[in-house]
Design an enzyme around this catalytic site. Structure first.
Site, PDB file in Angstrom:
ATOM      1  N   SER A 157       0.832  -1.358   0.006  1.00  0.00           N
ATOM      2  CA  SER A 157      -0.121  -0.098  -0.052  1.00  0.00           C
ATOM      3  C   SER A 157       0.845   1.249   0.097  1.00  0.00           C
ATOM      4  O   SER A 157       2.101   1.273   0.349  1.00  0.00           O
ATOM      5  CB  SER A 157      -0.784  -0.045   1.069  1.00  0.00           C
ATOM      6  OG  SER A 157      -1.338   1.393   1.499  1.00  0.00           O
ATOM      7  N   TYR A 198      -1.752  -0.648  10.513  1.00  0.00           N
ATOM      8  CA  TYR A 198      -1.832  -0.960   9.000  1.00  0.00           C
ATOM      9  C   TYR A 198      -0.595  -0.507   8.423  1.00  0.00           C
ATOM     10  O   TYR A 198       0.061  -1.471   7.241  1.00  0.00           O
ATOM     11  CB  TYR A 198      -3.104  -0.322   8.570  1.00  0.00           C
ATOM     12  CG  TYR A 198      -3.212  -0.757   7.226  1.00  0.00           C
ATOM     13  CD1 TYR A 198      -3.843  -1.648   6.719  1.00  0.00           C
ATOM     14  CD2 TYR A 198      -2.934   0.307   6.146  1.00  0.00           C
ATOM     15  CE1 TYR A 198      -4.477  -1.973   5.246  1.00  0.00           C
ATOM     16  CE2 TYR A 198      -3.260   0.077   4.864  1.00  0.00           C
ATOM     17  CZ  TYR A 198      -3.733  -0.935   4.250  1.00  0.00           C
ATOM     18  OH  TYR A 198      -4.295  -1.229   3.102  1.00  0.00           O
TER      19      TYR A 198
END
Lengths: 592, 333
Positions: free
Chosen positions: A461, A474
């Protein structure tokens, strides 16, 4: 292993040296035909492996090795070469049709027999490596010129660039002169440096073979390419397509036979032109598999995938991933599903894995509608090592080793670090990091063992390099995925296995609505999800964009692929001005 | 959903200042020619035009052969409709072939217009036409393929669920933008791509009404001038009461379904293949129903599962009404 030598006399009196391995009484005979400038020695590594199950025959083509070398160019036409093969077949397997394998010129001349009538009933199957039928090539060129489009013309030009040497071999004096002088030492060195051919695999008769063999080009190239005949065949043909071939492009070798061969298998191989010397185990395995199937055994999964389906005939052009097996985790929605469908659309067989069995099955169903020849789906929790082990085993048993693995499954978690419980960390790292670790570990080992290369894509990501006070868990998991990818890429490079990280920005998928926020009430949770979803909708970045990036990462073997402007700008800033990112990281950007 | 449901939304602040709902309603009534509820005779006329449009699409689809271009297909629809009773256009007929059925890489509205793209075997196509007859407007979409397309067949099959979902949620009187999101959720579940968001305004549907304006029947940017006039008036009138005649996922659609006629057009795509239907939904103050169930896509679903489908709304002698109305149209033309 014992290598039996004998001689066969061709109809025009030329003596051919024949070499045999294994038991003559074996149920099947495999005949290997070498190319230029080689001798039967190019087959030795493969022959020794095949000899465990088959009677294996190779012979020195006229002009090469221990066979006679008539001087006249007209003694090297495809018709005389076909007669040579006929003489060999009569001696080594008078009763049963043989399984023919050709490499380079050996393949070109074998096509003459495969598409002709004289020996058609003497040949049970044909495996062609880096040597197309000249008539098919002529037709292929014509069809592209008749219906020109940028892609077709590009393929023509690209093949033209690769065929420079054909013109060069027609020059007088220079080619033989160079073979006799500079190339004596340069050629083996070049083969080693460029193709990775091991030292000492050349024949002792080397420069002489190269000079005499020039007659092959001079006798056949111009007449066959200028006036191509229509040469169909019913013999099953397996075409091996070395992807890094410097002389025969896979586009041409894969497409040219298609209109003329009723039963065709196409097997891309991550190798150069001299695959018999560099990828002998893979090729021996493929030949063995193909022979066994033609003799009546059920097709192994990857052989089955490689078969060109008649209904896919018109898709041959676009099917970039035809015959490849792609495994995608988290394939039930969003990026995973879009990626699986993009690969299916490109001709790949797709295995969809997801926590949710229904959505995985749906992805597999859509993939087969798009034309994926074999699809499968599995319900699997990527964070569960035992389940992943089971999953990998099942894939191997039912589909074989994958060519591409996309570790995509991931979950979102937002909120302050001090509100994040240990269990939250376990959940995020379990799926986002350990899921990827298990995928890489299990399927990477399978790829390495198979020895045909492959590609692993890990979906990281933009958060992997964009710090944020509200995304500690995350972003940490994704940063770990990015580093894992870089390390693994270095480790697996020698195996021909590419490893890529794809780092998307704010993609509109279900993750916005599924992200858990720690340190907020249940009501606030829903509100945050709704707000985030609205922002993702406004950003309007479809998962198909990421899917395209995944295919690009595989095609070009890219290390890190940021997707969307925010991901690219963020990556640039992380190098040029990390201070800016640290400043932004201190702002709470959670939509409230 | 901050301005949802009530007659005075954020855009209605001006109206609030002026005075109250009564005055606003009067103003709206003079601006808009929409009727609070359509009379059965009017609905029959709308139904007839919609039937006409679908017959046109079916007739033209049957003539499509390999090599025909989008322009030719659109031209055929135009001729067919003019010969069979249409006298104006909400918009001119559109035809999309191949990956243009998913509006692949559409950046400007000009790309909606028919091109010289040729139809090939196995290619999906969509025909979209919106004829007007005596002021009654239809707007339909018809998806098919030349010689069959497995992907499109699956999408067309699944569109049945969207037709049921939209009707059910309109009957619940959910805000339009919430229904839009439910449709998106179903699209995500199915694994398709929402392609109606490419339409101007991202619309899933738009209101249709009877044209009463006078003036030339010219066409500007593909839309009939009189339709544009009417639509413009609707936009203003609806805005004043905090509603929109365009049904999208933004705040301006954050209100319960407006009574009237809506041309609903869920348009789905999978990779290079798109499919849609478009037909009129009748919304009343407390109920809703599809104007007509005797349409090609509904007939196809019914044929597949004869027992599963029951008519959404009882319309006793519809067939007669339709044929009468069509005859009327034709004689009027």
């Amino acid at each position: 292993m014992k290598e039996l030598q004998s001689y066969v006399t061709a109809p025009d009196g030329v003596r051919l040296a024949v070499f045999e391995w294994g038991e003559r009484s074996a149920a099947t005979t495999v005949v290997l035909v070498h190319g230029y400038p080689d001798t039967h020695a190019v087959w030795r590594p493969i022959a020794e492996q095949l000899a465990e199950r088959h009677h294996v025959v190779a012979y020195d083509v006229r002009g090469a090795g221990h066979s006679d070398a008539p001087r006249a160019v007209r003694c090297y036409t495809l018709a005389t070469l076909e007669a040579d093969l006929g003489a060999v077949l009569r001696q080594v397997s008078p009763d049963r049709p043989v399984h023919l394998v050709g490499h380079d010129w050996g393949s070109i001349q074998s096509w003459e027999s495969v598409t002709g009538t004289a020996l058609a009933d003497r040949i049970a199957s044909f495996t062609s490596i880096s040597g197309p039928c000249l008539d098919h090539v002529g037709q292929w060129f014509r069809s592209r010129l008749r219906r020109p489009n940028p892609r077709a013309l590009g393929q023509l030009a690209w093949q033209g660039v690769h065929s420079w040497y054909i013109g060069y071999f027609h020059l007088p004096l220079l080619p033989p002169l160079l073979w006799r002088t500079a190339m004596v030492r340069a050629w083996p060195a070049l083969l080693h440096a460029v193709e990775g051919v091991p030292h000492g695999s050349g024949a002792p008769t080397f420069p002489t073979d190269a000079v005499r063999g020039l007659a092959l080009y001079r006798a056949n190239m111009i007449p066959r390419l200028a006036r191509p005949r229509r040469r169909p065949t019913d013999i099953p043909v397996q075409v091996v397509l070395p992807q890094k071939d410097l002389y025969v492009t896979p586009a041409m070798a894969g497409q040219a036979p298609q209109p003329f061969v009723g039963r065709l298998w196409r097997r891309p191989l991550r190798a150069g032109h001299w695959a018999p010397l560099t990828h002998e185990t893979v090729l021996a395995g493929w030949i063995d598999e193909f022979v066994a199937h033609i003799e009546g055994a059920p097709a192994a999964p990857d052989l089955d995938r490689a078969q060109v389906r008649p209904d896919a005939a018109d898709r041959g052009e676009t099917a970039e991933y035809a015959g490849r097996l792609v495994v995608v985790t988290g394939a039930g929605s969003g990026i995973g599903r879009a990626t699986a469908l993009a690969f299916a659309d490109a001709g790949a067989s797709v295995v969809a894995a997801d926590l949710n069995p229904e959505s995985a099955a749906r992805t597999a169903q859509l993939a087969s509608l798009l034309g994926a020849p074999r699809t499968g789906w599995y319900a699997v929790d990527v964070s569960d090592p035992a389940a992943m082990e089971e999953f990998a085993k099942a894939v191997r048993a039912e589909h074989g080793a994958p060519d591409v693995v996309v570790n995509n499954a991931g979950i979102g978690l937002g909120g302050a670090f001090l509100d994040t419980a240990t269990s939250d960390w376990d959940a995020v790292l379990g799926v986002n990091l350990m899921g990827v670790v298990h995928g890489c570990r299990l399927f990477g080992a399978m790829m390495k063992e198979r020895g045909q290369g492959g590609h692993i894509v890990n979906i990281a990501s933009a958060a992997a390099y964009l710090p944020s006070r509200t995304l500690s868990a995350y972003a940490t998991s994704k940063a770990a995925v990015l580093m894992l990818t870089e390390c693994l890429r270095a480790e697996l490079a020698d195996q021909g296995i590419g490893v890529s990280a794809v780092c998307p920005g704010f993609v509109n998928t279900a993750i916005a609505k599924a992200t858990r926020y720690v340190g907020v009430s249940a009501g606030e949770q829903e509100q945050l999800r709704g707000k985030a979803d609205r922002l993702y909708r406004l950003r309007n970045l479809p998962p198909e964009r990421v899917a395209d990036a995944v295919l690009r990462a595989v095609r070009e073997n890219r290390p890190v692929v940021p997707v969307a402007a925010e991901a690219r700008i963020g990556r640039a800033l992380s190098r040029l001005s990390p201070g800016t990112l640290r400043f932004v990281a201190r702002r709470d950007l959670t939509p409230r | 959903m901050t301005d949802g449901g009530t007659s005075c939304g954020s855009a209605g602040k001006l109206a609030d200042d002026i005075c109250c709902a009564d005055l606003t309603q009067q103003y709206v009534d003079t601006m808009s020619n929409k009727q609070p509820a359509w009379a059965p005779e009017d609905l029959d006329r709308f139904r007839a035009v919609q039937q006409l449009a679908y017959r046109c699409a079916e007739a033209v689809a049957a003539t499509l052969e390999p090599g025909v271009t989008e322009k030719q297909a659109a031209q055929r629809m135009r001729h067919w409709l003019m010969e069979n009773g249409a006298d104006d256009w909400f918009h001119v007929p559109f035809a999309w072939f191949g990956d243009r059925t998913t509006f692949h890489r559409f950046r400007t509205p000009l790309q909606f217009f028919p091109t010289d793209r040729r139809l090939e075997e196995g290619m999906p196509f969509i025909l979209d036409c919106a004829p007007v007859a005596d002021g009654y407007t239809a707007d339909i979409g018809y998806a098919g393929s030349l010689g069959g397309n497995a992907v499109q067949a699956q999408i067309l099959d699944d569109l049945q669920e969207y037709r049921a979902l939209i009707l059910a949620e309109v009957r619940e009187r959910k805000p339009l933008n919430a229904i839009y999101r439910s449709v998106d959720a179903l699209i995500a579940k199915h694994g398709y791509d929402n392609r109606h968001r490419v339409y101007p305004g991202r619309v899933l549907a738009h209101q249709v009404t009877r044209l009463k304006v006078r003036g030339p029947r010219a066409i500007v940017a593909g839309f009939g001038v009189r339709s544009l006039q009417t639509l413009g008036r609707e936009l203003v009138a609806e805005r004043i009461v905090g509603r929109s005649p365009l049904w999208a996922d933004g705040k301006s659609s954050g209100h319960a379904p407006t009574p009237g006629l809506w041309a609903v057009e869920p348009h789905l795509g999978l990779r290079q293949v798109g499919a849609k239907f478009e037909e009129l939904l009748v919304v009343t103050e407390d109920d809703a129903y599809w104007l007509d169930d005797d349409l090609p896509h509904v007939r196809a679903w019914t044929a597949k599962a004869p027992a599963a489908t029951t008519p959404e709304h009882p319309t006793a002698d519809r067939a007669d009404a339709v044929s009468d109305a069509v005859t009327e149209e034709e004689s009027a033309a």
